[in-house]
Enzyme design. Structure first.
Site, short mmCIF file in Angstrom:
data_model
loop_
_atom_site.label_atom_id
_atom_site.label_comp_id
_atom_site.label_asym_id
_atom_site.label_seq_id
_atom_site.Cartn_x
_atom_site.Cartn_y
_atom_site.Cartn_z
N SER A 248 -21.82 38.45 -18.02
CA SER A 248 -22.19 37.93 -19.35
C SER A 248 -23.63 38.16 -19.75
O SER A 248 -23.98 37.92 -20.90
CB SER A 248 -21.90 36.44 -19.42
OG SER A 248 -20.54 36.24 -19.67
N LYS B 236 -24.03 40.21 -22.75
CA LYS B 236 -23.82 39.68 -24.11
C LYS B 236 -25.12 39.70 -24.92
O LYS B 236 -25.09 39.73 -26.15
CB LYS B 236 -23.21 38.27 -24.02
CG LYS B 236 -21.78 38.31 -23.47
CD LYS B 236 -21.16 36.96 -23.15
CE LYS B 236 -19.75 37.17 -22.56
NZ LYS B 236 -19.15 35.98 -21.98
N TYR C 210 -15.12 44.93 -24.37
CA TYR C 210 -15.63 43.70 -23.75
C TYR C 210 -15.62 43.79 -22.22
O TYR C 210 -16.61 43.47 -21.55
CB TYR C 210 -14.80 42.48 -24.23
CG TYR C 210 -15.21 41.22 -23.52
CD1 TYR C 210 -16.42 40.58 -23.81
CD2 TYR C 210 -14.41 40.68 -22.51
CE1 TYR C 210 -16.81 39.44 -23.12
CE2 TYR C 210 -14.79 39.54 -21.82
CZ TYR C 210 -15.99 38.92 -22.13
OH TYR C 210 -16.39 37.80 -21.44
N TYR D 72 -23.58 28.64 -20.55
CA TYR D 72 -22.30 27.93 -20.64
C TYR D 72 -22.54 26.47 -21.02
O TYR D 72 -23.44 26.18 -21.80
CB TYR D 72 -21.54 28.05 -19.31
CG TYR D 72 -21.61 29.43 -18.70
CD1 TYR D 72 -21.05 30.52 -19.36
CD2 TYR D 72 -22.27 29.67 -17.51
CE1 TYR D 72 -21.11 31.78 -18.83
CE2 TYR D 72 -22.34 30.94 -16.97
CZ TYR D 72 -21.77 32.00 -17.64
OH TYR D 72 -21.84 33.25 -17.12
N VAL E 153 -21.42 35.56 -14.47
CA VAL E 153 -20.73 35.12 -13.26
C VAL E 153 -20.86 36.10 -12.08
O VAL E 153 -20.39 35.82 -10.99
CB VAL E 153 -19.23 34.80 -13.51
CG1 VAL E 153 -19.08 33.64 -14.48
CG2 VAL E 153 -18.47 36.03 -13.98
N1 GLU Z 1 -16.16 39.01 -17.59
C1 GLU Z 1 -16.26 37.59 -17.45
C2 GLU Z 1 -15.14 36.92 -18.20
O1 GLU Z 1 -14.79 37.40 -19.25
C3 GLU Z 1 -17.60 37.16 -17.96
C4 GLU Z 1 -17.88 35.75 -17.65
C5 GLU Z 1 -19.33 35.44 -17.55
O2 GLU Z 1 -20.11 36.14 -16.91
O3 GLU Z 1 -19.69 34.40 -18.14
O4 GLU Z 1 -14.62 35.94 -17.77
#
Ligand code: GLU
Length: 304
Positions: free
Chosen positions: A61, A64, A188, A240, A258
């Site tokens: 993430s 992002k 994604y 998060y 993650v």
């Molecule tokens: N590829 C992970 C998912 O879509 C990313 C989650 C993350 O790093 O927050 O669950």
């Protein structure tokens, strides 16, 4: 700075391995939880590294931030009509809130929000070209043409990403995705599967500490206003449902993934990347968060 980083990271080294690696993505389940690396870049180009700083990992993430930068550059503030900018207070893959809020994700850093950002990018190019543009941007920002996708991780996510599929279908039903769900998720899953080291990640994030311009090459990527907005969303939504706790501990804009990586921005000064794969219960690197807290306290870099 090297001494400061070494001292800060050494002081939290006994926490390495505490927590759990993200085994819901099979390709990440086998990663050694005892890895630990960190890197800092300052605006004048000096840098410091610690431990496994040069080892590549799945940035997940943290990516992002880069896709948000691309989408903001492409459509400007219109982006906020399709994605909010409020902390979600919910896990990163929660579907409940999305139903209540009629398919408009709370922010671009939860999965649903990042999926909408991918959909926006697909307005400008096809799937393969969008992936290529993302890699080109990250390579240029990091000044390293060797950065790529870990296709094994991307496949693993595509095979098991039922929740992301659900989120995407849900938003499609509400009219907040324009492109085919499979295309959007292809982008994604690949963005999440970019493999980078903390050195590359800290270097690639330096533009955010420098009003949207790479201070070392002089290239402009965002306006200062856009860079500031991204940092604001990182500060309030980057971790998060534990974004408040991260702000309390570290006091800087940051984004975690993650895979165990975290990037933090010291506005006007520096970028920091840490990596250690064992995660705390809210999904951020346990040791990485502790290390950042210590680095920032010792350097007195916190803005809060
Ligand atoms: N590829 C992970 C998912 O879509 C990313 C989650 C993350 O790093 O927050 O669950």
């Amino acid at each position: 700075m090297q001494q400061l980083l070494t001292r800060a990271c050494s002081s939290v080294a006994d926490s390495v391995g505490r927590g759990h690696v993200a085994d819901y993505i099979p390709a990440l389940a086998g990663i050694d939880p005892r890895r630990f690396g960190a890197a800092i870049f300052t605006r004048d180009g000096s840098h410091a590294t610690f431990g496994d700083a040069g080892e590549r990992f799945s940035i997940q993430s943290v990516s992002k931030v880069f896709t948000l930068a691309m989408a903001l550059r492409a459509i400007g503030p219109a982006l906020w009509e399709r994605v909010g900018r409020e902390p979600s207070g919910n896990p990163f893959n929660s579907i409940v809130q999305l139903e209540q809020e009629r398919g408009i994700p709370r922010n671009p850093f939860i999965n649903a929000g990042a999926i909408v950002v991918c959909d926006i990018l697909l307005d400008f190019a096809g799937v393969e070209e969008t992936k290529r543009r993302l890699l080109t941007l990250v390579r240029e920002l990091a000044q390293d043409p060797t950065i790529g996708f870990d296709e094994q991780v991307a496949d693993s996510e595509a095979e098991t990403g039922f929740r992301n599929l659900a989120l995407a279908n849900f938003m499609k039903a509400f009219g907040n995705l324009r492109h085919p769900v499979d295309d959007v998720l292809d982008v994604y899953f690949h963005q999440c599967a970019i493999a980078m080291s903390t050195v590359q990640l800290a270097r690639a994030s330096l533009f955010l500490a420098s009003d949207g311009q790479d201070p070392l090459t002089g290239s402009g990527y965002l306006t200062d206003d856009q860079a500031r907005r991204i940092c604001s969303v990182m500060l309030t939504c980057g971790h998060y449902d534990a974004s408040g706790d991260f702000a309390f501990r570290v006091g800087l804009p940051g984004k975690s993934g993650v895979g165990g990586g975290i990037v933090a921005i010291v506005p006007g000064r520096a970028s920091i990347a840490v990596w250690s794969p064992a995660l705390n219960p809210s999904g951020s690197s346990h040791t990485g968060t502790l290390a950042l807290e210590k680095i920032v306290m010792d350097a007195r870099w916190h803005i809060l």
